[in-house]
Design a protein around this motif. Sequence first.
Motif, PDB file in Angstrom:
ATOM      1  N   ILE A   1       0.835  -1.202   0.000  1.00 29.04           N
ATOM      2  CA  ILE A   1       0.000   0.000   0.000  1.00 29.04           C
ATOM      3  C   ILE A   1       0.874   1.257   0.000  1.00 29.04           C
ATOM      4  O   ILE A   1       0.579   2.250  -0.695  1.00 29.04           O
ATOM      5  N   GLU A   2       1.947   1.251   0.744  1.00 27.28           N
ATOM      6  CA  GLU A   2       2.825   2.424   0.812  1.00 27.28           C
ATOM      7  C   GLU A   2       3.476   2.704  -0.545  1.00 27.28           C
ATOM      8  O   GLU A   2       3.548   3.867  -0.988  1.00 27.28           O
ATOM      9  N   VAL A   3       3.948   1.638  -1.216  1.00 27.12           N
ATOM     10  CA  VAL A   3       4.544   1.825  -2.538  1.00 27.12           C
ATOM     11  C   VAL A   3       3.477   2.247  -3.547  1.00 27.12           C
ATOM     12  O   VAL A   3       3.713   3.124  -4.396  1.00 27.12           O
ATOM     13  N   PHE A   4       2.311   1.649  -3.478  1.00 25.40           N
ATOM     14  CA  PHE A   4       1.214   1.936  -4.411  1.00 25.40           C
ATOM     15  C   PHE A   4       0.750   3.385  -4.293  1.00 25.40           C
ATOM     16  O   PHE A   4       0.486   4.050  -5.305  1.00 25.40           O
TER      17      PHE A   4
ATOM     18  N   SER B   1      -3.970 -17.877  -8.617  1.00 28.13           N
ATOM     19  CA  SER B   1      -3.981 -16.968  -7.465  1.00 28.13           C
ATOM     20  C   SER B   1      -3.962 -15.524  -7.949  1.00 28.13           C
ATOM     21  O   SER B   1      -3.540 -15.232  -9.079  1.00 28.13           O
ATOM     22  N   ARG B   2      -4.407 -14.610  -7.043  1.00 26.61           N
ATOM     23  CA  ARG B   2      -4.414 -13.184  -7.364  1.00 26.61           C
ATOM     24  C   ARG B   2      -3.970 -12.396  -6.138  1.00 26.61           C
ATOM     25  O   ARG B   2      -4.350 -12.723  -5.010  1.00 26.61           O
ATOM     26  N   TYR B   3      -3.171 -11.340  -6.391  1.00 27.90           N
ATOM     27  CA  TYR B   3      -2.758 -10.423  -5.327  1.00 27.90           C
ATOM     28  C   TYR B   3      -3.152  -9.022  -5.788  1.00 27.90           C
ATOM     29  O   TYR B   3      -2.549  -8.449  -6.697  1.00 27.90           O
ATOM     30  N   MET B   4      -4.196  -8.470  -5.134  1.00 28.55           N
ATOM     31  CA  MET B   4      -4.790  -7.210  -5.571  1.00 28.55           C
ATOM     32  C   MET B   4      -4.479  -6.102  -4.571  1.00 28.55           C
ATOM     33  O   MET B   4      -4.656  -6.270  -3.366  1.00 28.55           O
ATOM     34  N   VAL B   5      -4.021  -4.957  -5.091  1.00 25.49           N
ATOM     35  CA  VAL B   5      -3.784  -3.763  -4.282  1.00 25.49           C
ATOM     36  C   VAL B   5      -4.647  -2.657  -4.877  1.00 25.49           C
ATOM     37  O   VAL B   5      -4.586  -2.402  -6.092  1.00 25.49           O
ATOM     38  N   GLY B   6      -5.468  -2.011  -4.025  1.00 28.10           N
ATOM     39  CA  GLY B   6      -6.395  -1.054  -4.584  1.00 28.10           C
ATOM     40  C   GLY B   6      -6.641   0.174  -3.737  1.00 28.10           C
ATOM     41  O   GLY B   6      -6.322   0.213  -2.541  1.00 28.10           O
ATOM     42  N   ASP B   7      -7.220   1.165  -4.397  1.00 31.77           N
ATOM     43  CA  ASP B   7      -7.612   2.431  -3.792  1.00 31.77           C
ATOM     44  C   ASP B   7      -9.120   2.568  -4.002  1.00 31.77           C
ATOM     45  O   ASP B   7      -9.585   2.718  -5.138  1.00 31.77           O
ATOM     46  N   SER B   8      -9.898   2.483  -2.906  1.00 32.05           N
ATOM     47  CA  SER B   8     -11.358   2.528  -3.029  1.00 32.05           C
ATOM     48  C   SER B   8     -11.938   3.913  -2.787  1.00 32.05           C
ATOM     49  O   SER B   8     -13.133   4.065  -2.591  1.00 32.05           O
ATOM     50  N   ASN B   9     -11.109   4.937  -2.826  1.00 32.25           N
ATOM     51  CA  ASN B   9     -11.609   6.306  -2.712  1.00 32.25           C
ATOM     52  C   ASN B   9     -12.406   6.676  -3.963  1.00 32.25           C
ATOM     53  O   ASN B   9     -12.088   6.242  -5.081  1.00 32.25           O
TER      54      ASN B   9
ATOM     55  N   LYS C   1      -7.898   5.870 -14.028  1.00 35.23           N
ATOM     56  CA  LYS C   1      -8.847   6.948 -14.309  1.00 35.23           C
ATOM     57  C   LYS C   1      -8.447   7.657 -15.606  1.00 35.23           C
ATOM     58  O   LYS C   1      -7.385   7.399 -16.175  1.00 35.23           O
ATOM     59  N   GLU C   2      -9.294   8.574 -16.048  1.00 37.39           N
ATOM     60  CA  GLU C   2      -9.047   9.255 -17.314  1.00 37.39           C
ATOM     61  C   GLU C   2      -7.809  10.154 -17.276  1.00 37.39           C
ATOM     62  O   GLU C   2      -7.221  10.475 -18.318  1.00 37.39           O
TER      63      GLU C   2
ATOM     64  N   ILE D   1      -3.683   5.562 -11.220  1.00 34.66           N
ATOM     65  CA  ILE D   1      -3.862   4.115 -11.061  1.00 34.66           C
ATOM     66  C   ILE D   1      -4.677   3.858  -9.801  1.00 34.66           C
ATOM     67  O   ILE D   1      -4.307   4.307  -8.715  1.00 34.66           O
ATOM     68  N   THR D   2      -5.785   3.106  -9.928  1.00 38.46           N
ATOM     69  CA  THR D   2      -6.639   2.830  -8.767  1.00 38.46           C
ATOM     70  C   THR D   2      -6.584   1.363  -8.331  1.00 38.46           C
ATOM     71  O   THR D   2      -7.045   1.045  -7.217  1.00 38.46           O
TER      72      THR D   2
END
Length: 464
Positions: free
Chosen positions: A315-318, A361-369, A443-444, A448-449
């Motif tokens: 999360i910190e790197v993302f 498998s999947r490793y997902m990092v996201g921003d839900s704002n 996003k446009e 990256i989200t």
Amino acid sequence: MKHEDDQWEKEIRKGPFATSPFTEDHKRKVLQQVQQIRTVSRKEEEMSEMSPVESSLERSNCLSNSLREYTDTDTNAVKDKVQVKDQAAATKFGPRHQRHRKSRRGILVAGLSALVIAGGLFMWNWHDGQLAKPLMEQINPASALLFTDHLNVDILTDQMKKNVAMTMRDDLGKQLRITKVQDLPVSGRIYVEAGQEKGADYAQIWLDAKTGNLREVQMRAEMQPSKLEHRYTRQIPSLLEGMGMIPTLQPVKVRRTVGMQQGKTEPTNYTVLDLREGNSYGEIIWRQDQAISITGELRPDQISRTEVAKAKRAIEVFSGKANFNLDDASRIKDDEIGEDSTFFSFSDNYFVKITEAKNGSRYMVGDSNDYGYPQINSPEQMEAYQDQLINMDENLLRERVGAFVKNIFNVDLDDYRLHRDAEKIDTVTFERGAKDAFEVRYKEDGRITMITKVERKILIKYFK
């Protein structure tokens, strides 16, 4: 008046003769009682000469007749009949036979008690450890049906009513009030509708017009947690405990859907149970009686510190930020799609989701704002917005995604080829062969989200 039977005088001294005038009606009753005494005495003599089996059968017939005769509203008359019978038997057969009668009477009382207890038990059906379904509904399920007034139910046969009632009872878990019954002669069906279409409880049932069997079913309902069947509630603690979740979560809401498509023979039902305890939450989904999906907050002792540390660093790197706090850790296990996921929620609406599936498998990092969308007032503006997403500069995406995947997964994105999906205009995929890829959502403006690392399992089939 003098009667030839000695019992006449004994009966005449009993009430109501002692305090009231003797009438013809009194005489008739006394004569009936004497006749009954003679009949009983004669039968007792005959039974004493019978075999045990014949005697038991005869005694059962006598008991049945006696029960019909003893439905007299005058309690005193009933007592008098018993006393007269006992006195006659004692006089005619003596003490020894009287003891035999007492023994038989004890057996008879015990038998009647057993019948009463058995009758009480048969009034209910023991189902999966709980008392349920009254006897009348078991014998005649259609008796539980509810109809609105002025509804033409004559087109429903007994078989149709039975199938509708049993489907609601056994699959939906509750009887909905039937609001519509319609004959569909073209398709050879009978249509039954219950509940309200816009309400939480609603049912549509199509029946075969000839056989009355189910052809198609669509039903839904909500129920109080206290109404959830025991076969479900007894599973809750062990299911949560086995998943490392809080086992003391309590049911707060129950939803159920039932479906049967044409060509099928049995409906399939899904039960969704919401659980809560304070701020903790959970959800269990059953298909029929089998739990297929379990979601809930993990207990602190079930949270891997190693996984949390890795997720926090991702999360910190993302995000390019620091000092994130773990707000929540939960698990989702879905056997129907074959996935088991752990979800870490951090402050500022960032999250990490780790999924193990049967196909990889999947490793997902996201921003839900919620960053919102640009204001669009015309079709031309919408087309321009879509073009921005579809034609997002590949070099810009590689630059922003490449640093992340290199830092977290030690992967060089230059080895991956960009692939665009026409149906997901805000997502691209960087692929390397068929085994692994990175899915990127943006996003446009190029922000990256979400980034998801996908590792696929290659299933090889062997042929002889």
